[in-house]
Scaffold this motif. Sequence first.
Motif, short mmCIF file in Angstrom:
data_model
loop_
_atom_site.label_atom_id
_atom_site.label_comp_id
_atom_site.label_asym_id
_atom_site.label_seq_id
_atom_site.Cartn_x
_atom_site.Cartn_y
_atom_site.Cartn_z
N THR A 1 0.85 -1.19 0.00
CA THR A 1 0.00 0.00 0.00
C THR A 1 0.88 1.24 0.00
N TYR A 2 0.32 2.34 -0.46
CA TYR A 2 1.03 3.62 -0.50
C TYR A 2 0.31 4.61 0.39
N SER A 3 1.04 5.20 1.33
CA SER A 3 0.41 6.10 2.29
C SER A 3 0.85 7.56 2.12
N GLY A 4 1.63 7.83 1.08
CA GLY A 4 2.12 9.19 0.86
C GLY A 4 1.08 10.09 0.22
N THR A 5 1.50 11.30 -0.06
CA THR A 5 0.63 12.30 -0.69
C THR A 5 0.61 12.07 -2.20
#
Length: 211
Positions: free
Chosen positions: A21-25
Amino acid sequence: MTTRSIVTIPKDKLSEMPLVTYSGTITIVDTPEQADAALETIFKSSVVGFDTETRPAFRKGHSNNVALMQVSNGSHCWLFRVNKLGVDGAVKRFLENDSILKVGLSIKDDFFVMHRSAEFEPKGFIDLQAFVKEYLIADASLQRIYAILFGGRISKGQRLSNWEADELTPAQQHYASIDAWACLRIYNHLKSGEFDPMSSPYLTEITEENE
């Protein structure tokens, strides 16, 4: 006969891994003004991850131009909608800037498609497919390389979606961001010296015939 060591992950091991998963902006960039603003921040980095997406063509002999260019500095990913921006302008300035290292995978394919839209001279790029060989990694796909290093599986579920749609869905944005982010994470991890191929659980011996 010659025996050598390589690092390669079996398909069954890959399928067992948890999804990444990607949690960045994530920032959508679809106007020249937004593109200029994005580049101001991007050019403050010394190295970024890079990828592109192209709308799939399902008719034989037909191909589409690059629709999306993804750039990640690790915590932020910018999605440049090339189908709206074009390759000239900010996109070209990014591609030709040699003061920032851009890490991608199979980048010659990206350039080949983008050259249909405009002429440019790519500078400052490194291709992970060649780079990982220095670490005995024989697999060439982003999904497999990432799995070897981090034990996670990158989903390919959105790969054949419509990248020229009026609005990109959250799933498309997430998928596109992961690819550019993963390229950067792989490069940084290998450069850090933390990965020892001889200690990898996926190290294997192969035997080749001498010519």
